[in-house]
Design a protein around this motif. Structure first.
Motif, PDB file in Angstrom:
ATOM      1  N   LEU A 165       5.132   4.194  -3.340  1.00  0.00           N
ATOM      2  CA  LEU A 165       6.203   4.253  -2.349  1.00  0.00           C
ATOM      3  C   LEU A 165       5.764   3.712  -0.999  1.00  0.00           C
ATOM      4  O   LEU A 165       6.611   3.437  -0.152  1.00  0.00           O
ATOM      5  CB  LEU A 165       6.705   5.681  -2.205  1.00  0.00           C
ATOM      6  CG  LEU A 165       7.500   6.181  -3.414  1.00  0.00           C
ATOM      7  CD1 LEU A 165       7.870   7.615  -3.243  1.00  0.00           C
ATOM      8  CD2 LEU A 165       8.745   5.353  -3.613  1.00  0.00           C
ATOM      9  N   SER A 166       4.442   3.568  -0.769  1.00  0.00           N
ATOM     10  CA  SER A 166       4.008   3.047   0.519  1.00  0.00           C
ATOM     11  C   SER A 166       4.435   1.580   0.688  1.00  0.00           C
ATOM     12  O   SER A 166       4.493   1.093   1.812  1.00  0.00           O
ATOM     13  CB  SER A 166       2.496   3.162   0.648  1.00  0.00           C
ATOM     14  OG  SER A 166       1.886   2.420  -0.379  1.00  0.00           O
ATOM     15  N   PRO A 197      -5.862   7.553  -6.250  1.00  0.00           N
ATOM     16  CA  PRO A 197      -4.703   6.784  -6.721  1.00  0.00           C
ATOM     17  C   PRO A 197      -5.058   5.414  -7.275  1.00  0.00           C
ATOM     18  O   PRO A 197      -4.202   4.716  -7.797  1.00  0.00           O
ATOM     19  CB  PRO A 197      -3.836   6.654  -5.469  1.00  0.00           C
ATOM     20  CG  PRO A 197      -4.797   6.716  -4.359  1.00  0.00           C
ATOM     21  CD  PRO A 197      -5.909   7.625  -4.789  1.00  0.00           C
ATOM     22  N   SER A 255      12.320   7.822  -3.574  1.00  0.00           N
ATOM     23  CA  SER A 255      11.811   8.938  -2.791  1.00  0.00           C
ATOM     24  C   SER A 255      10.691   9.579  -3.593  1.00  0.00           C
ATOM     25  O   SER A 255      10.610   9.406  -4.814  1.00  0.00           O
ATOM     26  CB  SER A 255      12.911   9.952  -2.514  1.00  0.00           C
ATOM     27  OG  SER A 255      13.285  10.555  -3.720  1.00  0.00           O
ATOM     28  N   ASP A 256       9.846  10.288  -2.867  1.00  0.00           N
ATOM     29  CA  ASP A 256       8.678  10.903  -3.470  1.00  0.00           C
ATOM     30  C   ASP A 256       9.075  11.818  -4.631  1.00  0.00           C
ATOM     31  O   ASP A 256       8.559  11.719  -5.742  1.00  0.00           O
ATOM     32  CB  ASP A 256       7.970  11.703  -2.373  1.00  0.00           C
ATOM     33  CG  ASP A 256       6.526  11.917  -2.703  1.00  0.00           C
ATOM     34  OD1 ASP A 256       6.031  11.191  -3.568  1.00  0.00           O
ATOM     35  OD2 ASP A 256       5.908  12.806  -2.105  1.00  0.00           O
ATOM     36  N   GLU A 314       2.772   8.280  -4.286  1.00  0.00           N
ATOM     37  CA  GLU A 314       2.701   7.973  -2.849  1.00  0.00           C
ATOM     38  C   GLU A 314       2.225   6.539  -2.637  1.00  0.00           C
ATOM     39  O   GLU A 314       2.716   5.835  -1.755  1.00  0.00           O
ATOM     40  CB  GLU A 314       1.758   8.953  -2.156  1.00  0.00           C
ATOM     41  CG  GLU A 314       2.415  10.294  -1.870  1.00  0.00           C
ATOM     42  CD  GLU A 314       1.434  11.284  -1.282  1.00  0.00           C
ATOM     43  OE1 GLU A 314       0.354  10.854  -0.843  1.00  0.00           O
ATOM     44  OE2 GLU A 314       1.747  12.482  -1.265  1.00  0.00           O
ATOM     45  N   ALA A 315       1.248   6.115  -3.462  1.00  0.00           N
ATOM     46  CA  ALA A 315       0.743   4.746  -3.306  1.00  0.00           C
ATOM     47  C   ALA A 315       1.831   3.722  -3.624  1.00  0.00           C
ATOM     48  O   ALA A 315       1.937   2.693  -2.950  1.00  0.00           O
ATOM     49  CB  ALA A 315      -0.458   4.538  -4.226  1.00  0.00           C
ATOM     50  N   VAL A 375       1.035  12.550  -8.520  1.00  0.00           N
ATOM     51  CA  VAL A 375       1.580  12.618  -7.152  1.00  0.00           C
ATOM     52  C   VAL A 375       0.913  11.597  -6.217  1.00  0.00           C
ATOM     53  O   VAL A 375       1.587  10.949  -5.416  1.00  0.00           O
ATOM     54  CB  VAL A 375       1.498  14.066  -6.604  1.00  0.00           C
ATOM     55  CG1 VAL A 375       0.077  14.525  -6.447  1.00  0.00           C
ATOM     56  CG2 VAL A 375       2.253  14.197  -5.312  1.00  0.00           C
ATOM     57  N   ASP A 376      -0.395  11.371  -6.359  1.00  0.00           N
ATOM     58  CA  ASP A 376      -1.062  10.405  -5.475  1.00  0.00           C
ATOM     59  C   ASP A 376      -0.610   8.987  -5.788  1.00  0.00           C
ATOM     60  O   ASP A 376      -0.425   8.161  -4.899  1.00  0.00           O
ATOM     61  CB  ASP A 376      -2.580  10.505  -5.653  1.00  0.00           C
ATOM     62  CG  ASP A 376      -3.101  11.853  -5.195  1.00  0.00           C
ATOM     63  OD1 ASP A 376      -2.981  12.127  -3.985  1.00  0.00           O
ATOM     64  OD2 ASP A 376      -3.597  12.627  -6.025  1.00  0.00           O
ATOM     65  N   LYS A 377      -0.472   8.703  -7.090  1.00  0.00           N
ATOM     66  CA  LYS A 377      -0.046   7.371  -7.497  1.00  0.00           C
ATOM     67  C   LYS A 377       1.354   7.073  -6.977  1.00  0.00           C
ATOM     68  O   LYS A 377       1.648   5.965  -6.518  1.00  0.00           O
ATOM     69  CB  LYS A 377      -0.082   7.299  -9.028  1.00  0.00           C
ATOM     70  CG  LYS A 377       0.323   5.986  -9.580  1.00  0.00           C
ATOM     71  CD  LYS A 377      -0.607   4.897  -9.128  1.00  0.00           C
ATOM     72  CE  LYS A 377      -0.071   3.551  -9.525  1.00  0.00           C
ATOM     73  NZ  LYS A 377      -0.840   2.479  -8.914  1.00  0.00           N
ATOM     74  N   ASN A 400       8.623  11.339  -8.892  1.00  0.00           N
ATOM     75  CA  ASN A 400       7.875  12.379  -9.612  1.00  0.00           C
ATOM     76  C   ASN A 400       8.744  13.024 -10.683  1.00  0.00           C
ATOM     77  O   ASN A 400       8.283  13.297 -11.797  1.00  0.00           O
ATOM     78  CB  ASN A 400       7.389  13.447  -8.629  1.00  0.00           C
ATOM     79  CG  ASN A 400       6.036  13.104  -8.073  1.00  0.00           C
ATOM     80  OD1 ASN A 400       5.163  12.657  -8.801  1.00  0.00           O
ATOM     81  ND2 ASN A 400       5.863  13.283  -6.780  1.00  0.00           N
TER      82      ASN A 400
END
Length: 498
Positions: free
Chosen positions: A494-495, A60, A324-325, A491-492, A487-489, A329
């Motif tokens: 939204l963290s 990410p 949200s995730d 999550e990063a 998808v990884d980006k 996306n």
């Protein structure tokens, strides 16, 4: 550090190779056109090569970074890098620009300048999608503006000067707010300016200041990816521009605003974003319905398609603000999917205008029999626009729906209300798409006229339509291809909110 400057080449090559166009003879239309298409293709191939062999999907962090000191005094760097968020829009830019230069064959007046401006736009777009320095982002954002103004005011329709002036007033006015936000973020809290995205992302601001920054950036991006009430430049601009310019406007320019919302407002200003997002979701839901019902009342074909793209941008806003995730996306997927579909619809509207020289729907009719190929492709792409299952629009809007329903942030009643409003919007979309098809292609209007002989779509036009149709259906069948990039980006990003 990657030692070969891939991104610098990709950004600088189009505009530097394009400036050689002016050395060509004045009358060599064909040469100029093929030279431009060759530049676009080369750039697309370089980009694809760099992304295939030098980009790790499961990372990410920012990759392919380049960092060169540019202006010593300002501590200003030539800083590029890409991650999962920007790789989709960059490839989309290359693809659509190549097809738009291929679509610009009817342009013969001042063709050297025209093709140079197309390439300058290409550089600015890729630069703003891949810059990692906030001031460099602003400079690339501005570089985009002048070519669009000239393309509008020189090759537009009858009211081209009015719409070009309106465009430049809206976008240049909004980028003042962008510049204020950029300088505020860069100069806050330290003696020397920090313009790097990564250091700004870890910076924390007082809430009031963050809200002020957020409003500034929001105004700039709301004009670009039109969020109601700042959308009124878009139908005029699209109604007047030549259709190859329209492809770039609908396919890429609107996506820069949505990209800026995610890249700056979500990543750098998370607290303000969680404050503002309920109101923005409300605005997005209103926008879907408002633009869809306005589109139904338009007589001009291009304006109708323009309002439909405003309506589709509402889904992107809702996805971005659902925090949200799935929602984010889905918004990224909708950015890419609408980039293809919007560009294709404008291209087809333009080619049918080349045949019949009419833009008003109530003067058209009965085009299906003399032009079956255009009719077929237009029907398929209108279906894609109204989110038919199996096309990319359906997947994107479905996942935005899921994102807003599974969002942890909102109460159940709010979510039900917003999904209801979105559902009404999705009912209105088929109404204007299908009535547009009916007014254009069905009926007997053209057979009353003498010499009503029209050429059907030639190989060049068929090639452009099919090359846009393939990714639309491909993403609709296998959307995981886009998700694996982002998808990884996501999550990063939204963290920060959890």
């Amino acid at each position: 550090m990657n030692f070969f400057p891939w991104l610098t080449i990709v950004v600088v090559f189009p505009i530097s190779a394009g400036s050689l166009i002016f050395l060509f003879p004045h009358r060599g239309n064909k040469v100029i056109r093929w030279y431009t298409i060759w530049i676009c293709l080369m750039n697309l191939l370089i980009t694809t090569y760099a992304f295939c062999y030098h980009f790790q999907l499961d990372d990410p962090l920012i990759q392919l970074t380049e960092n060169y000191k540019w202006i010593q005094f300002l501590d200003f760097y030539w800083r590029f890098g890409i991650d999962g968020l920007s790789i989709g829009p960059i490839l989309l830019t290359g693809f659509i620009t190549t097809l738009a230069t291929l679509a610009a064959q009817p342009v013969t007046r001042e063709s050297r300048l025209f093709h140079f401006l197309m390439l300058a736009m290409y550089s600015g777009q890729i630069g703003s999608f891949s810059s990692q320095d906030i001031l460099l982002f602003f400079i690339m954002w501005e570089l985009e503006l002048i070519p669009v103004y000239l393309l509008l005011s020189m090759w537009g329709g009858k009211k081209r000067l009015y719409s070009a002036t309106k465009f430049i007033l809206y976008t240049a006015g909004s980028s003042i707010f962008l510049l204020m936000g950029v300088l505020g973020i860069g100069l806050y809290g330290s003696n020397e300016p920090t313009l790097n995205f990564e250091t700004s992302a870890n910076q924390s601001y007082p809430v009031a200041l963050e809200i002020i920054f957020y409003i500034g950036f929001l105004i700039a991006f709301a004009v670009k990816s039109p969020i109601i009430p700042l959308h009124t430049w878009l139908p005029d601009t699209h109604g007047e521009a030549h259709y190859s310019t329209c492809m770039l406007l609908a396919g890429i320019l609107l996506k820069m605003g949505a990209y800026g919302l995610v890249r700056i407002n979500m990543e750098l200003l998370p607290h303000a974003h969680s404050l503002f997002s309920p109101w923005l979701i409300l605005l997005g839901a209103i926008q879907i319905i408002y633009a869809a019902s306005t589109s139904l009342g338009q007589r001009n074909l291009k304006k109708r398609i323009a309002y439909s793209s405003v309506s589709h941008m509402g889904f992107i806003i809702i996805g971005i603000c659902s925090i949200s995730d799935m929602g984010l996306n889905g918004a990224i997927l909708q950015i890419i999917s609408h980039g293809f579909i919007g560009a294709a619809l404008f291209f087809l509207a333009g080619t049918s205008y080349d045949r019949i020289r009419l833009y008003y729907l109530d003067e058209m009719g009965g085009m299906a029999i003399p032009m079956p190929k255009i009719f077929t492709v237009f029907s398929i792409l209108s279906m894609a626009s109204l989110a038919l299952p199996g096309m990319s629009g359906f997947v994107a809007e479905l996942i935005v729906f899921f994102g807003i329903i599974t969002s942890q942030k909102y109460l159940l009643m709010t979510k039900i209300l917003i999904t209801f409003v979105m559902a009404i919007g999705m009912i209105l979309t088929p109404i204007y798409s299908l009535s547009m098809l009916r007014q254009m292609f069905y009926g007997y209007k053209f057979f009353n006229k003498p010499n009503s002989f029209f050429f059907d779509s030639g190989p060049r036009e068929l090639f452009i339509s099919i090359s846009i149709l393939i990714p639309v259906i491909g993403i609709g069948i296998y959307p995981d291809f886009i998700f694996s990039l982002s998808v990884d980006k996501v999550e990063a990003i939204l963290s920060n909110f959890l």
